[in-house]
Design a protein around this motif. Sequence first.
Motif, mmCIF file in Angstrom:
data_model
loop_
_atom_site.group_PDB
_atom_site.id
_atom_site.type_symbol
_atom_site.label_atom_id
_atom_site.label_comp_id
_atom_site.label_asym_id
_atom_site.label_seq_id
_atom_site.Cartn_x
_atom_site.Cartn_y
_atom_site.Cartn_z
ATOM 1 N N ILE A 100 0.857 -1.184 0.000
ATOM 2 C CA ILE A 100 0.000 0.000 0.000
ATOM 3 C C ILE A 100 0.896 1.238 0.000
ATOM 4 O O ILE A 100 1.674 1.446 0.933
ATOM 5 C CB ILE A 100 -0.939 0.019 1.218
ATOM 6 C CG1 ILE A 100 -1.826 -1.233 1.247
ATOM 7 C CG2 ILE A 100 -1.779 1.289 1.220
ATOM 8 C CD1 ILE A 100 -2.752 -1.373 0.063
ATOM 9 N N SER A 101 0.804 2.021 -1.028
ATOM 10 C CA SER A 101 1.679 3.178 -1.186
ATOM 11 C C SER A 101 1.150 4.386 -0.424
ATOM 12 O O SER A 101 0.099 4.932 -0.758
ATOM 13 C CB SER A 101 1.806 3.533 -2.675
ATOM 14 O OG SER A 101 2.431 4.786 -2.838
ATOM 15 N N ILE A 102 1.908 4.805 0.595
ATOM 16 C CA ILE A 102 1.540 6.014 1.330
ATOM 17 C C ILE A 102 1.651 7.230 0.417
ATOM 18 O O ILE A 102 0.853 8.167 0.508
ATOM 19 C CB ILE A 102 2.415 6.174 2.588
ATOM 20 C CG1 ILE A 102 2.084 5.054 3.593
ATOM 21 C CG2 ILE A 102 2.202 7.543 3.227
ATOM 22 C CD1 ILE A 102 2.898 5.109 4.865
ATOM 23 N N GLU A 103 2.626 7.196 -0.499
ATOM 24 C CA GLU A 103 2.768 8.313 -1.437
ATOM 25 C C GLU A 103 1.515 8.460 -2.303
ATOM 26 O O GLU A 103 1.050 9.568 -2.572
ATOM 27 C CB GLU A 103 3.993 8.107 -2.312
ATOM 28 C CG GLU A 103 4.311 9.302 -3.204
ATOM 29 C CD GLU A 103 4.564 10.577 -2.414
ATOM 30 O OE1 GLU A 103 4.163 11.654 -2.913
ATOM 31 O OE2 GLU A 103 5.120 10.512 -1.293
ATOM 32 N N THR A 104 0.956 7.317 -2.737
ATOM 33 C CA THR A 104 -0.305 7.364 -3.495
ATOM 34 C C THR A 104 -1.419 7.962 -2.650
ATOM 35 O O THR A 104 -2.188 8.821 -3.119
ATOM 36 C CB THR A 104 -0.701 5.965 -3.974
ATOM 37 O OG1 THR A 104 0.220 5.536 -4.973
ATOM 38 C CG2 THR A 104 -2.110 5.940 -4.549
ATOM 39 N N LEU A 105 -1.536 7.521 -1.410
ATOM 40 C CA LEU A 105 -2.592 8.037 -0.536
ATOM 41 C C LEU A 105 -2.473 9.553 -0.373
ATOM 42 O O LEU A 105 -3.467 10.275 -0.466
ATOM 43 C CB LEU A 105 -2.527 7.355 0.832
ATOM 44 C CG LEU A 105 -2.774 5.846 0.852
ATOM 45 C CD1 LEU A 105 -2.610 5.300 2.269
ATOM 46 C CD2 LEU A 105 -4.165 5.520 0.335
ATOM 47 N N LYS A 106 -1.257 10.028 -0.158
ATOM 48 C CA LYS A 106 -1.052 11.457 0.027
ATOM 49 C C LYS A 106 -1.351 12.236 -1.257
ATOM 50 O O LYS A 106 -2.074 13.235 -1.249
ATOM 51 C CB LYS A 106 0.397 11.731 0.469
ATOM 52 C CG LYS A 106 0.734 11.281 1.873
ATOM 53 C CD LYS A 106 2.187 11.604 2.195
ATOM 54 C CE LYS A 106 2.551 11.234 3.623
ATOM 55 N NZ LYS A 106 3.976 11.545 3.922
ATOM 56 N N THR A 107 -0.769 11.766 -2.370
ATOM 57 C CA THR A 107 -0.874 12.517 -3.619
ATOM 58 C C THR A 107 -2.305 12.596 -4.121
ATOM 59 O O THR A 107 -2.792 13.673 -4.502
ATOM 60 C CB THR A 107 0.019 11.874 -4.700
ATOM 61 O OG1 THR A 107 1.367 11.881 -4.247
ATOM 62 C CG2 THR A 107 -0.078 12.637 -6.013
ATOM 63 N N VAL A 108 -3.005 11.461 -4.132
ATOM 64 C CA VAL A 108 -4.377 11.452 -4.636
ATOM 65 C C VAL A 108 -5.277 12.296 -3.737
ATOM 66 O O VAL A 108 -6.107 13.077 -4.225
ATOM 67 C CB VAL A 108 -4.899 10.012 -4.764
ATOM 68 C CG1 VAL A 108 -6.378 10.012 -5.156
ATOM 69 C CG2 VAL A 108 -4.086 9.239 -5.791
ATOM 70 N N THR A 109 -5.120 12.159 -2.429
ATOM 71 C CA THR A 109 -5.952 12.936 -1.507
ATOM 72 C C THR A 109 -5.696 14.427 -1.666
ATOM 73 O O THR A 109 -6.642 15.231 -1.775
ATOM 74 C CB THR A 109 -5.696 12.515 -0.050
ATOM 75 O OG1 THR A 109 -5.991 11.130 0.105
ATOM 76 C CG2 THR A 109 -6.549 13.326 0.908
ATOM 77 N N GLY A 165 -10.922 8.181 0.480
ATOM 78 C CA GLY A 165 -11.477 6.911 0.024
ATOM 79 C C GLY A 165 -11.077 6.596 -1.405
ATOM 80 O O GLY A 165 -10.773 5.442 -1.745
ATOM 81 N N ILE A 166 -11.062 7.613 -2.286
ATOM 82 C CA ILE A 166 -10.627 7.397 -3.663
ATOM 83 C C ILE A 166 -9.131 7.102 -3.690
ATOM 84 O O ILE A 166 -8.658 6.266 -4.480
ATOM 85 C CB ILE A 166 -10.979 8.607 -4.536
ATOM 86 C CG1 ILE A 166 -12.499 8.770 -4.610
ATOM 87 C CG2 ILE A 166 -10.395 8.452 -5.936
ATOM 88 C CD1 ILE A 166 -13.237 7.563 -5.172
ATOM 89 N N ALA A 167 -8.368 7.765 -2.830
ATOM 90 C CA ALA A 167 -6.943 7.452 -2.723
ATOM 91 C C ALA A 167 -6.747 5.989 -2.316
ATOM 92 O O ALA A 167 -5.877 5.289 -2.849
ATOM 93 C CB ALA A 167 -6.279 8.377 -1.713
ATOM 94 N N GLY A 168 -7.576 5.519 -1.369
ATOM 95 C CA GLY A 168 -7.511 4.110 -0.973
ATOM 96 C C GLY A 168 -7.875 3.185 -2.107
ATOM 97 O O GLY A 168 -7.267 2.121 -2.288
ATOM 98 N N LEU A 169 -8.873 3.569 -2.906
ATOM 99 C CA LEU A 169 -9.288 2.776 -4.062
ATOM 100 C C LEU A 169 -8.128 2.631 -5.047
ATOM 101 O O LEU A 169 -7.850 1.534 -5.550
ATOM 102 C CB LEU A 169 -10.485 3.450 -4.722
ATOM 103 C CG LEU A 169 -11.357 2.639 -5.669
ATOM 104 C CD1 LEU A 169 -12.079 1.517 -4.935
ATOM 105 C CD2 LEU A 169 -12.382 3.549 -6.353
ATOM 106 N N VAL A 170 -7.426 3.733 -5.319
ATOM 107 C CA VAL A 170 -6.281 3.701 -6.235
ATOM 108 C C VAL A 170 -5.157 2.854 -5.653
ATOM 109 O O VAL A 170 -4.536 2.048 -6.356
ATOM 110 C CB VAL A 170 -5.799 5.130 -6.531
ATOM 111 C CG1 VAL A 170 -4.491 5.098 -7.334
ATOM 112 C CG2 VAL A 170 -6.859 5.918 -7.288
ATOM 113 N N ALA A 171 -4.884 3.026 -4.355
ATOM 114 C CA ALA A 171 -3.807 2.259 -3.722
ATOM 115 C C ALA A 171 -4.102 0.760 -3.742
ATOM 116 O O ALA A 171 -3.201 -0.064 -3.954
ATOM 117 C CB ALA A 171 -3.592 2.744 -2.288
#
Length: 551
Positions: A32-41, A346-352
């Motif tokens: 699970i990419s924390i960078e993805t969670l941060k960037t998308v959010t 939630g969308i960031a989680g979906l992408v991750a």
Amino acid sequence: MRKTIVLLLAAAAASSSGITVVSAKDAPKPAISIETLKTVTQTLSSDAYEGRAPATPAEDKTAAYIVERFKQAGLKPGNKGNWFQDVPLVEITASNVTPLTVSGGKAPVTAEYRKDLVIATYRVTPNVAIKNSDMVFVGYGIDAPERGWNDYAGVDVKGKTVVILINDPDWRTMTLDGPFGGRAMTYYGRWTYKFEEAARHGAAAAIIVHDTEPAAYGWGVVQSSWTGPQLEQDTPGDHMDQSQAIGWMQKPIAEAVFASAGKNFAELARAASIKGFKAVPLGVKASVSFTNTIRRQASKNVVGILPGTTKPDEVVMYSGHWDHLGRCDAVNGDDICNGAVDNATGIAGLVALAEASVKAGPARRSQVFLAVTAEESGLLGSKFYAENPVYPLNKTVGGVNMDGLNVIGKAKDFVLVGAGKSELEDLVKPLVAAEGRVITLEANPERGSYYRSDHFSFAKLGVPMLYGESGEDLVVGGTAAGKAATEDYVVNRYHKPQDEYDAAWKWDGAVSDLNIYYALGHGLAESDTWPNWYPSAEFRKVRDASRAGSK
């Protein structure tokens, strides 16, 4: 990790209703990419996206960004080669709203729009005028024959204005015992049900009394959500079977109306909580009017898929809503409700989860990643998908819905929202334990969270979707810190411009929750199991009929 997941699911299955889960090959632990969670959010909740209101220019930007991230993750277009499912919506914007006036009592009562009252309509009509409509207090506005409860018994409310209390009659009960589940709200307690029921009984107008504790949010949330453009599903008939007007009034206004009618609001509210309550005509009349600007426009659900290898027609679903309130009532000059937690996270989680699933490789069953529109307008995007599924519901195994990730730090507990409904609860327990955490009950079941997010659209049509999230017992700070953070969000940020991205957020709690979601979803995708609702659940019958039709 994949083998571990399947074995854990198998262990859980031994105690559930005949569920079996097969073994599968090993796979790496989900990354699970924390960078993805941060960037998308941060991206989706920036001012550039203007609060992500459906059917606005911000929608195009939002949908395009989600598609871009789905493509980067390695998903395929999920709707017959298309990334989108059109969702027909109609936007109704009220203007020229007159104050609600109540006459015929000891003294006239006036409720000012926004300050004291919000008013709208489901009807697609240019003008609404309620004139000298008899007001009737119908308690909690519930007609539940299976519980022997009918607040409309013996009263004719056709063409009249009904005044309704929010939540269930037993919401003050601090346990889960009572005719409506005690502290835990049922669907009968939700404002959506109350307006639906009032319309079924022919009420011209239905007005809910706002009270912060049983509503679970303050007047500011009602004001920001119910003013400005309102969205409805665009269907034949233009919703003319609904009440002419629906809305909320502040509790002090309700008290003044009852006093003008020679009634005591507190006494009647207490009486309404007792079985056998009879509706009370108030002997006063309500008048209110407004005009509507009507605009029809399709919104979009975004659908991505990781096709299965051996059972591609069977689907495991991950869902979350991409929309928020857009432009809203300004606070200190800021009129953008950014919706960072709700639901850019939630969308960031979906992408991750999509990224992690693609890296692990396709499972036996297909995995669908669904970003739905118009959740904030009454679950309209998920409702439309469930009623017009891209993948048949009798081939949809189950899945996970995400509506706000934990950004305050890892929790020791994991809350099953609306616990006691489906066999997914049995399957997820060992996965929670594998994260070193424990299952707990909802801290605030009176909020009715189970009926307030997109999993409910699937549940009503038989598909079990897990809605679970971090509890309030934080690893750092314990329950005191968790409760304080929850209270701060509900009071100061929820559905307000202050729900903004914060670089200081802690993401370890979100990652732990996402590990659980991944483990459940991927385990289901590698298995042959078909989780069902418990026999006592209200959705069991429709699931059984749906599955019978697929065999």
